[in-house]
Write a protein that holds these residues in place. Structure first.
Motif, PDB file in Angstrom:
ATOM      1  N   GLU A 183       0.763  -1.030   0.035  1.00  0.00           N
ATOM      2  CA  GLU A 183       0.063   0.004  -0.079  1.00  0.00           C
ATOM      3  C   GLU A 183       0.901   1.386  -0.043  1.00  0.00           C
ATOM      4  O   GLU A 183       0.664   2.375  -0.676  1.00  0.00           O
ATOM      5  N   TYR A 184       1.803   1.270   0.794  1.00  0.00           N
ATOM      6  CA  TYR A 184       2.732   2.422   0.914  1.00  0.00           C
ATOM      7  C   TYR A 184       3.506   2.720  -0.402  1.00  0.00           C
ATOM      8  O   TYR A 184       3.809   3.795  -0.852  1.00  0.00           O
ATOM      9  N   ASP A 200       6.017   1.978   7.507  1.00  0.00           N
ATOM     10  CA  ASP A 200       4.771   1.520   7.959  1.00  0.00           C
ATOM     11  C   ASP A 200       5.188   1.231   9.575  1.00  0.00           C
ATOM     12  O   ASP A 200       6.447   0.846   9.965  1.00  0.00           O
ATOM     13  N   ARG A 235       3.252  -0.766  11.616  1.00  0.00           N
ATOM     14  CA  ARG A 235       2.243  -2.111  12.100  1.00  0.00           C
ATOM     15  C   ARG A 235       2.614  -3.009  10.771  1.00  0.00           C
ATOM     16  O   ARG A 235       2.226  -2.830   9.854  1.00  0.00           O
ATOM     17  N   ASP A 247       1.483  -6.428  10.469  1.00  0.00           N
ATOM     18  CA  ASP A 247       0.721  -7.744  10.988  1.00  0.00           C
ATOM     19  C   ASP A 247       0.906  -8.790   9.883  1.00  0.00           C
ATOM     20  O   ASP A 247       0.503  -9.948  10.052  1.00  0.00           O
ATOM     21  N   ARG A 248       1.180  -8.558   8.644  1.00  0.00           N
ATOM     22  CA  ARG A 248       1.292  -9.547   7.494  1.00  0.00           C
ATOM     23  C   ARG A 248       2.671 -10.259   7.427  1.00  0.00           C
ATOM     24  O   ARG A 248       2.847 -10.977   6.740  1.00  0.00           O
ATOM     25  N   ARG A 263       2.386  -9.788  19.135  1.00  0.00           N
ATOM     26  CA  ARG A 263       1.657  -8.622  18.743  1.00  0.00           C
ATOM     27  C   ARG A 263       2.334  -7.401  18.925  1.00  0.00           C
ATOM     28  O   ARG A 263       2.229  -6.368  18.325  1.00  0.00           O
ATOM     29  N   ASP A 317       3.060  -4.539  16.171  1.00  0.00           N
ATOM     30  CA  ASP A 317       2.549  -3.443  16.393  1.00  0.00           C
ATOM     31  C   ASP A 317       3.615  -2.199  16.361  1.00  0.00           C
ATOM     32  O   ASP A 317       3.309  -0.923  15.937  1.00  0.00           O
ATOM     33  N   VAL A 352       3.295   7.169   8.564  1.00  0.00           N
ATOM     34  CA  VAL A 352       2.258   7.516   8.399  1.00  0.00           C
ATOM     35  C   VAL A 352       1.202   7.087   9.526  1.00  0.00           C
ATOM     36  O   VAL A 352       0.775   5.795   9.386  1.00  0.00           O
ATOM     37  N   HIS A 353       1.195   7.727  10.743  1.00  0.00           N
ATOM     38  CA  HIS A 353       0.712   7.288  11.966  1.00  0.00           C
ATOM     39  C   HIS A 353       0.093   8.394  12.608  1.00  0.00           C
ATOM     40  O   HIS A 353       0.768   9.277  12.846  1.00  0.00           O
ATOM     41  N   ASP A 354      -0.944   8.273  13.329  1.00  0.00           N
ATOM     42  CA  ASP A 354      -1.378   9.436  14.243  1.00  0.00           C
ATOM     43  C   ASP A 354      -0.751   9.051  15.691  1.00  0.00           C
ATOM     44  O   ASP A 354      -1.634   8.719  16.735  1.00  0.00           O
TER      45      ASP A 354
END
Lengths: 116, 145
Positions: free
Chosen positions: B12-13, B51, B53, B55-56, B83, B87, B109-111
């Motif tokens: 995605e990125y 990124d 996280r 997860d994949r 986890r 994360d 890209v994270h809040d």
């Protein structure tokens, strides 16, 4: 996972990615094939499932909240827009993009509120 | 042209960077710390888009010792430790790159809460965060117009 963890994951996995293309669409310009395909992936193929499905799974453990209800309804509307969006109908694209940004905002607000 | 190294466990990125940052950067990608180090050694990088996280990613590809993390932070609970590593993977990868001497500006890209971002900057120097996939904000964070 805690309420905070679930809210953060929902904001990340749905909110952030659903708005990936929508936030960067060129204003007023027709959507080309590449942008259209990317927007459709954000909405209907978020890591292998619809944004609405991913939302349903990740929101399930969360406490009831009006913002979740609003996001759920908006994502259902996005599902209904799929044929028109894939046909690059400008009104459908504009509506879906606006919804994506709204859902991102709602989920981010929820995650911020849940944070310590 | 400047080179942007995208580090993530999906696509995605990279898709985003190629489409919306492509005019400003040559985009390269890596899926792990090892790959990122190899990419930088081969091609260099002027900036990092990471990124948080992962997860994949398969557990064996993650940076961080699962058993040691379980013992140190989670009373031996390996599932919770996994986890945690997933994360926080982007930050852990950045730590490895910094330890290897790579000081390029990094953008997440994270809040992040402000205190967390301050802490990342104390630890890892040039770190920026934008809360959403906003090409203009990311360009600005990387010092571009």
């Amino acid at each position: 996972m805690s309420e905070q963890g679930h809210a953060a994951r929902l904001a990340h996995d749905v909110g952030k990615y659903i708005a990936r293309t929508a936030r960067n669409l060129p204003p007023g310009a027709p959507l080309d094939e590449e942008l259209s395909a990317m927007l459709a992936r954000d909405l209907y193929d978020l890591d292998g499932m619809r944004a609405s499905e991913r939302f349903a799974r990740l929101a399930a453990p969360l406490l009831r909240d009006a913002r979740l209800d609003e996001a759920r309804a908006l994502l259902a509307e996005v599902d209904g827009l799929e044929p028109a969006l894939r046909a690059r109908d400008p009104a459908a694209v504009a509506r879906a993009a606006a919804i994506a940004l709204t859902v991102e905002r709602l989920l981010r607000a929820l995650a911020r509120e849940a944070a310590p | 042209m400047r080179t942007l190294l995208v580090i993530e466990d999906g696509t995605e990125y990279r898709e985003f960077a190629q489409l919306f940052l492509g005019p400003d950067f040559a985009v390269r990608s890596a899926v792990s710390a090892d790959e990122a180090l190899a990419e930088i050694a081969r091609h260099g990088a002027d900036a990092l888009l990471i990124d948080l996280r992962f997860d994949r990613a398969p557990p064996e590809a993650l940076t961080g010792d699962l058993d040691a993390t379980a013992k140190r932070l989670f009373a031996g609970d390996r599932a919770r430790a996994l986890r945690y590593l997933q994360d926080q993977q982007g930050a852990l990868i950045l730590a490895r790159l910094r330890a290897a001497g790579h000081a390029q500006p990094a953008v997440f890209v994270h809040d992040f809460p402000p205190r967390r971002l301050d802490n990342l900057r104390k630890l890892y120097g040039a770190v920026q965060a934008v809360p959403s996939f906003d090409a203009a904000a990311i360009r600005a964070a990387l010092g571009m117009k």
